[in-house]
Every structure is written in structure tokens, then in C-alpha cells.
Design a protein around this motif. Structure first.
Motif, mmCIF file in Angstrom:
data_model
loop_
_atom_site.group_PDB
_atom_site.id
_atom_site.type_symbol
_atom_site.label_atom_id
_atom_site.label_comp_id
_atom_site.label_asym_id
_atom_site.label_seq_id
_atom_site.Cartn_x
_atom_site.Cartn_y
_atom_site.Cartn_z
ATOM 1 N N ALA A 1 6.937 8.708 -1.409
ATOM 2 C CA ALA A 1 6.047 7.674 -0.880
ATOM 3 C C ALA A 1 6.836 6.722 0.009
ATOM 4 C CB ALA A 1 5.388 6.897 -2.017
ATOM 5 N N HIS B 1 0.867 -1.169 0.000
ATOM 6 C CA HIS B 1 0.000 0.000 0.000
ATOM 7 C C HIS B 1 0.910 1.226 0.000
ATOM 8 C CE1 HIS B 1 -3.104 -2.449 2.598
ATOM 9 N NE2 HIS B 1 -3.217 -2.751 1.318
ATOM 10 N N ASP C 1 -2.105 2.768 -10.656
ATOM 11 C CA ASP C 1 -2.024 2.972 -9.205
ATOM 12 C C ASP C 1 -1.638 4.416 -8.888
ATOM 13 O OD1 ASP C 1 -0.560 -0.314 -8.771
ATOM 14 O OD2 ASP C 1 -2.664 0.306 -8.633
ATOM 15 N N LEU D 1 -8.436 3.162 -1.946
ATOM 16 C CA LEU D 1 -7.684 4.144 -1.178
ATOM 17 C C LEU D 1 -8.071 4.123 0.290
ATOM 18 C CD1 LEU D 1 -7.987 7.227 -3.588
ATOM 19 C CD2 LEU D 1 -6.101 5.593 -3.435
ATOM 20 N N CYS E 1 -2.595 3.542 -1.010
ATOM 21 C CA CYS E 1 -3.272 2.980 -2.175
ATOM 22 C C CYS E 1 -3.162 1.456 -2.168
ATOM 23 C CB CYS E 1 -2.620 3.542 -3.439
ATOM 24 S SG CYS E 1 -3.214 2.821 -4.972
ATOM 25 N N MET F 1 -3.637 7.087 -6.620
ATOM 26 C CA MET F 1 -3.017 7.748 -5.467
ATOM 27 C C MET F 1 -3.106 9.266 -5.617
ATOM 28 S SD MET F 1 0.475 6.672 -3.525
ATOM 29 C CE MET F 1 1.731 7.410 -4.540
#
Lengths: 505, 130
Positions: free
Chosen positions: A436, A282, A382, A316, A356, A386
Motif C-alpha cells: 500500500a 487514505h 480498515d 472506499l 480507503c 480495503m
């Protein structure tokens, strides 16, 4: 024997046990205590040290040094270098996470049935029953009002104004004080990390714990897991210590993390084309809001608010994330006087994050020294989702009263006014543009009915090895879209009980 | 090497009249401690970023001098351009340097007092023995 910490070079440490559990995080500690409560003699072997609240660090530097594996230097090899954060201590990541408790959604079991051929309905019932037990044992409670702080209250205000589902998190925390130090380990000793309950309980049930004891390999003899071997390693000096071998009369349970478990099995000579495959995560990206009034995001439960409103439609999850000054300072964009002016606003910042449920799949391999390497690139679809999540959170910040948002996207304006947040929807989708972090990890030793397409079966037993189990998130054949600790603990408990009850090992 | 890392870090967080900068902290002691205690890969990354910073003013400013010989104003501009450089590994290397700088700066008692934050107690660094 009890607890055996780092042993200097010299005589080897040798133990015999019914079961050996490698790794003391959510999966390992849960499996170990289930086995011990069933009357078995259990030895838990953990690579990291055993720290109690009086040992916990306070600063960001101390947290990197004492709580994270290798100072948080694990990162993905792919399009972007994203940090892969894992705990390194007795209790694993439960010591430095926010103890978030989310029951496994039903659609997860449906997906596992569809993709892996397991009996989803039966597994769901077993997991939920185990989660009932865990919630009672570990004091799963919503964040108390007094601990919510403006960080979390603003998120609720914004989400309510926009009309989407949101809630204050349920966590394994007993009477949270809102000190905002989950990441450093709860100095108030309210967080029910597993070094505070299951692992100490194991010692009262005649179990043994080896800490500072990284397992090099599982010794497998004619298809049976015979023992685990390794060498103690000092957590500060990194000097090698005495060798150890823990022999298992009945079975070995591997819970060395999504990166550690496949690597350990590879080093142990387990040959399977799916070993290391199916890595999922995630990916989470932050977006900050800047408010007129001080937010003081560290005077609150670190992660006290969440929303699953977009879990089904976009995969999400939204969360708050209170970060200390020393971990934020070097991550705000800019440098020099510009950065210092931005840092002046620290007290007025609220950090929220979108995680995500990425469909992208990577894999785990090992380098020349046997250390795990994560190969992963977050794909375009993805990244679009996000990004959309960041936009929704930006809207939420504005709805909560923020005067600006900080999207932290490379090549993008540092600050967006309320009438500019629509720009986020046209932000680059290159992963290299985002800061991230990967903290929820899955796969690497995926379970499934077909031995050709899975590493272990739906009892966590490694195909072709009657007494070798995987009981951590590496066995999960897909990501969850919710925080995984509760799922991991419940599965590990269920599999451990099954192993004892069936007596197959 | 500590000196070289300092040269890379100091321009990132300058002080002002009321808000202390990195130069006002115990940066030397911090870096010595980090060199002693950090994961080798982490330290190697800091060093690599600092060396990169030292040798690249030619590509950011067109000036063929090491960064530590530049006036403060140009060093700041150089660091800022490295942090947004289009070549990703360069950006990431400088990000790590800035991240480490933040660990020092954000833990300084005077800095924390500016933000009405209590000073950190010492990190114990202890763990259970047998």
C-alpha cells in the motif's frame, strides 16, 4: 528580488515581506496568490527546486530523484512499512500527482462540525465558493475522450456492467494529451500544477520565491511569528548553502505538508499536546487485471477514471492508475524466470487501485535531526474494508473482460482466475501482506474550536499565536474520502483572504 | 559494493532469447549513478538488502556459503525465498533491491523496445536558477 534559487555558502539572504508562506504546494501556493492578489507583498519559501516541463524527468529513476521528497524513502513506522509519498518541488505534490479535482462532500463539513466544533455550514459555503473560482482558473475539465485510453475505458466498462456509479475524472488539465506522464510531471504542459500558474503569477505581483530553501524554523518572538530561517540546500548534491531569513511584517503561513508542518512547528518551539496528533490517510492498494488485448496503460490519462459508489457505505474510492514499466517491474511478485514471464504480460495489464478512508489514526513526531517521522498502523476494520474494495475491483476487472486478476497480496496466489476471485475475501488482513502507498495525508496540526484539542482554529490560525497560520492538509481534522487537493486549495485561499480582510495580523 | 549489489540483483531478472535481462542492461553505470545521486537512506537500504542476500543462503537453502558463490540456479532460488520470507524486514529489504533492479531494467531501451515503448530521453536533472 523575484526568484532566488540555491545560493552557495556566503552572505546570508535576508528579505522582508508582509507575509511569508512556507511550502508551495496546493495549500501554500493557493494562500500565497490569494494574499498577493489582495495587494500584499508575499514571499514563498519552498524546500524543493523549481522545475519547468523542460526540466521534468522521464524515467522512474528520474522521477524518484527529482520529484519525490528524499527519493520516496519516507515510510510509516508501525506494523507495516508503507511508503509516504510527497512531492519536493515548487508546486509541491501538484507537480507529480494527477491533478484530480473533487469538490468537498457536504458530509465532511458535518463531520468537522461534530468532531472539531467548527461552523461547518459557513465553512462549506466558503470552500465551495473558492472551489468555483479554482475550477475556472485552473481549467477543471473531465478527461477528454481521446485521452481516456483502454486503462480507463475498461474500468468504465466493468463498472457499468456491474451497475455501480463511475465517471471519468475531472482534473486541472487543459486539453489532456493522454501521454500518461502525470507522475513524472506533464511534459506536454497541460497539467495545471501550481508551478505553472500561481507561483509564476506571484512573481508578477511583486512577490518573491525562494526555492531549494528548506525552512528550519519559524522564529517566534513573544508569541508573534517574526520570520522564517533556514539554509539553502542543493537539490542534487544536498550540500548546504547560504543561510536565509525572511521577515514577516504581518504573518507566516505554514504549508509544509502533513509531515512537514507539524515538524516545523515543533522545531519552532510551538508547544501543544495535539501537535503531530490526528494523522490520517487514505491507504491505497493496487489490483491489476490481465487482458487478452493490450491495455498499454501508459497511453492514457494516468488516473482518468474513478468511482465513489462505495464512499458512504465502505469509505472506499476506486481509481485507475497507469504506471510505467520501470515502476511496475520491481513490484510484480516473484523473481527469476518466473518474474520475467510475468513481466511479458506488462502491455496486457491494467492497474486500478482502491483507496480507503481509513479510521485509523497515527501521529507525526520528529527524529533527532528534526525530520518528521510518521507513526501509523492501518487497523483491522480498515484493512477489511480495503480488502473488500479489492474484491469489488477484481469483479470489475472480470466484468470488463480480464482473464485474470493479480491481487498483489503476500502469501496469496499471484494470479486468480475469474472463478477464484472470491478468495480475496478471505485474504489476510495483516497490513504487512499488502503493498500500500500513502499519498493523501491529513492531520498533524488539526483545526478545532477547543484549543485543548486542536492546534489551530477554524481560520487556520495556530492557537496562542495571532499571526501564525497552517494552510495545508495538516489542519484537516479528518480524512475526506475523496482526493484532497481541491479542498486544500480552497481552504488555503479562504483562510488567506480572511487573514487579510480581518487584518488581525 | 556495486559488485555485491549486482550479485543480489542479477538473479532477479534473467534474460531469455527475446527478452533482455538485467545483465543485458547498463547496470554498472546505473548503480554508480544511483550511488552518487540517491538519498543516503535509499542507498543504505539497497546495500543492506544486498548484504542480507549475500550472507543468508544458510537460512533459505541450508547452504553455508555466500550467495555469490552459489550456482545461478541456487542463487535464483535463494532470492525467491528471501522475497517471500516470513520475517517481514527481510522481505522488505529484498523488495527494495528488486524495486531498484526494476528501475534499471524497465528503463533500458532494448527492454522498452520489446514492449513497443519508446526509449526514454535523458532525465534533464535541471531546475530554474535565480
Amino acid at each position: 528580488m523575484g526568484h532566488i534559487a540555491f545560493q552557495a555558502k556566503g552572505r546570508a539572504v535576508e528579505l522582508d515581506s508582509d507575509y511569508v508562506v512556507v511550502g508551495s504546494g496546493a495549500g501554500g501556493a493557493s494562500a500565497a496568490i490569494a494574499l498577493a492578489r489582495a495587494g500584499a507583498k508575499v514571499t514563498l519559501v519552498e524546500a524543493g527546486p523549481w522545475r519547468d516541463p523542460s526540466d521534468y524527468p522521464h524515467s522512474g529513476y528520474g522521477t524518484l530523484r527529482d520529484m519525490f521528497e528524499r527519493w520516496g524513502t519516507s515510510f510509516t513506522r508501525g506494523r507495516a512499512y508503507w511508503p509516504v509519498l510527497q512531492g519536493a518541488a515548487v508546486g509541491g505534490s501538484t507537480v507529480m500527482n494527477s491533478a484530480i479535482c473533487v469538490r468537498t462532500p457536504a458530509d465532511v463539513f458535518d463531520a468537522w462540525q461534530s468532531s472539531a466544533g467548527i461552523d461547518g455550514r459557513s465553512l462549506a459555503q466558503a470552500v465551495w465558493a473558492a472551489q468555483d473560482e479554482l475550477e475556472a482558473e485552473l481549467s477543471a475539465t473531465p478527461v477528454p475522450v481521446a485521452a481516456r485510453g483502454r486503462l480507463n475505458l475498461l474500468a468504465a466498462r466493468g463498472a457499468d456492467a456491474l451497475g455501480y456509479e463511475n465517471h471519468f475524472m475531472t482534473r486541472y488539465v487543459r486539453d489532456c494529451q493522454g501521454s500518461g506522464s502525470c507522475l513524472q510531471g506533464c511534459h506536454d504542459d497541460r497539467k495545471q500544477s501550481l508551478n505553472r500558474n500561481f507561483v509564476p503569477e506571484l512573481l508578477t505581483r511583486d512577490g518573491d520565491v525562494l526555492s531549494c530553501a528548506p525552512v528550519q524554523r519559524v522564529r517566534i518572538v513573544r508569541g508573534r511569528a517574526h520570520s522564517v530561517v533556514g539554509r539553502f540546500k542543493h537539490p542534487q548534491t544536498r550540500q548546504p548553502g547560504a543561510a536565509f531569513e525572511v521577515r514577516a511584517r504581518r504573518g507566516v503561513f505554514v504549508a509544509a505538508s502533513v509531515t512537514g508542518s507539524p515538524a516545523l512547528l515543533m522545531r519552532s518551539g510551538v508547544r501543544h499536546r495535539m501537535l503531530g496528533a490526528g494523522f490520517r490517510t487514505h491507504p491505497g492498494a493496487p489490483i491489476l487485471g490481465c487482458y487478452d488485448e493490450p491495455v498499454d496503460m501508459n497511453r492514457a490519462a494516468t488516473q482518468g477514471w474513478s468511482s465513489l459508489a462505495y464512499r458512504e457505505s465502505l469509505g472506499l474510492k476506486f481509481e485507475t492508475l497507469g504506471m510505467p514499466l520501470d515502476l511496475v517491474a520491481g513490484r510484480l511478485q516473484g523473481s527469476g524466470h518466473e518474474l520475467m514471464e510475468r513481466l511479458r504480460e506488462f502491455r496486457h495489464l491494467a492497474m486500478w487501485a482502491v483507496a480507503c478512508r481509513a479510521e485509523s489514526v497515527g501521529h507525526v513526531s520528529v527524529d533527532w535531526s528534526g525530520r518528521p517521522v510518521v507513526h501509523y498502523t492501518c487497523g483491522e476494520a480498515d484493512m477489511r474494508r480495503m480488502r473488500e474494495g479489492m474484491y469489488v475491483l477484481a469483479q470489475t476487472h472480470i466484468a470488463a473482460g480480464a482473464r485474470a486478476v493479480l491481487p498483489a497480496i503476500e502469501g496469496f496466489p499471484y494470479k486468480l482466475e475469474p472463478n477464484e476471485i472470491e478468495l480475496i475475501r478471505s485474504a489476510p488482513i495483516d497490513p504487512r501482506a499488502y503493498v500500500a502507498i500513502l499519498s493523501h495525508l491529513f492531520g498533524g496540526c488539526v483545526m478545532g474550536r477547543d484549543p485543548a484539542r486542536s492546534v489551530c482554529d477554524e481560520r487556520g490560525r495556530v492557537h496562542g499565536h495571532e499571526n501564525l497560520y497552517v494552510v495545508d492538509a495538516s489542519a484537516l481534522p479528518g480524512n475526506l474520502g475523496v482526493n484532497p487537493q481541491h479542498t486544500i486549495m480552497a481552504l488555503a485561499r479562504h483562510w488567506a483572504k480572511q487573514a487579510v480582510e480581518t487584518g488581525k495580523c | 559494493m556495486i559488485w555485491l549489489i549486482k550479485q543480489a540483483m542479477l538473479p532477479l531478472m534473467p534474460g531469455s532469447a527475446d527478452l533482455p535481462g538485467l545483465a543485458d542492461t547498463k547496470l554498472d553505470a546505473f548503480l554508480r549513478r544511483m550511488r552518487r545521486e540517491s538519498d543516503p537512506l535509499f542507498w543504505a537500504g539497497i546495500v543492506a538488502g544486498s548484504v542480507l542476500c549475500a550472507v543468508t543462503p544458510l537460512i533459505t537453502l541450508g547452504v553455508p556459503l555466500p550467495a555469490f558463490l552459489l550456482p545461478t540456479r541456487l542463487r535464483m532460488r535463494h532470492a525467491a525465498r528471501l522475497l517471500v520470507h516470513r520475517f517481514y524486514p527481510i522481505r522488505q529489504a529484498m523488495l527494495l533491491v528488486r524495486y531498484a533492479a526494476g528501475l534499471c531494467w524497465g528503463a533500458d531501451p532494448a527492454v522498452r523496445a520489446f514492449f513497443a515503448l519508446p526509449a526514454y530521453p535523458a532525465d534533464p536533472g535541471t531546475f530554474r536558477s535565480s
